[in-house]
Enzyme design. Structure first.
Site, PDB file in Angstrom:
ATOM      1  N   TYR A 183       0.842  -1.192   0.000  1.00  0.00           N
ATOM      2  CA  TYR A 183       0.000   0.000   0.000  1.00  0.00           C
ATOM      3  C   TYR A 183       0.883   1.250   0.000  1.00  0.00           C
ATOM      4  CZ  TYR A 183      -3.849  -3.124   1.237  1.00  0.00           C
ATOM      5  OH  TYR A 183      -4.772  -4.124   1.232  1.00  0.00           O
ATOM      6  N   ASN A 198     -12.195  -0.479  -5.520  1.00  0.00           N
ATOM      7  CA  ASN A 198     -11.983  -0.927  -6.897  1.00  0.00           C
ATOM      8  C   ASN A 198     -13.296  -1.453  -7.486  1.00  0.00           C
ATOM      9  OD1 ASN A 198     -11.192  -2.207  -9.262  1.00  0.00           O
ATOM     10  ND2 ASN A 198      -9.834  -3.664  -8.257  1.00  0.00           N
TER      11      ASN A 198
END
Length: 162
Positions: free
Chosen positions: A98, A119
């Site tokens: 991340y 997403n």
């Protein structure tokens, strides 16, 4: 910003695909794949794009396809679009953290993680390839972290899980 599909004059088409990680629905708007998720599609339409997306998903799960080649449109914020484009750059069998995604997006790791969780086209846009620093992180798809592990194992992305 999320597109309100109900107010659109454009017709949506959808299809369900059986996969090793459960049923995946695909949604097409105009000439683009705009959504994927876990569960059944609202309709079972046969379009060239949905049939191709189904074939590519099946090829991916059979280990025969490493890169999807489908026209995508995200109908989300500009930041989310940028995050999706960065996730598409992560090669099959590789992972990033991340923090690495955050650096690429010039944002915080938390914002990068939120972008992964938002997403709109999981698996095809490989958010499962983004990991925490020293851990797997989370996964917003059905089955949560177990689904993420299954996808990573299938891609041999993290051999220590096998």
């Amino acid at each position: 910003m999320t597109l309100d599909f109900t107010s659109s004059m454009d017709k949506l088409f959808s299809k369900t695909v059986e996969t090793p990680v459960g049923r995946i629905f695909l949604v097409q708007r105009e000439q683009y794949l705009v959504r994927a998720g876990w569960g059944n599609a609202e309709t079972e339409d046969d379009t060239e794009l949905l049939d191709e997306a189904k074939d590519q998903l099946q090829g991916y799960f059979a280990g025969q396809l490493k890169t999807f080649d489908l026209p995508l449109d995200y109908y989300c914020s500009d930041f989310q679009k940028m995050a999706c484009e960065e996730m598409l750059r992560i090669p099959h069998g590789e992972t990033i953290t991340y923090a690495e995604l955050a650096t690429r997006l010039d944002t915080s790791a938390q914002a990068a993680g939120n972008a992964c969780g938002g997403n709109p086209i999981p698996i095809i846009v490989p958010c499962h390839r983004v990991l925490g620093s020293g851990n797997l992180g989370g996964y917003s798809g059905r089955g949560g972290i177990e689904t993420k592990i299954a996808l990573l194992k299938m891609e041999s992305s993290i051999p220590w899980l096998i």
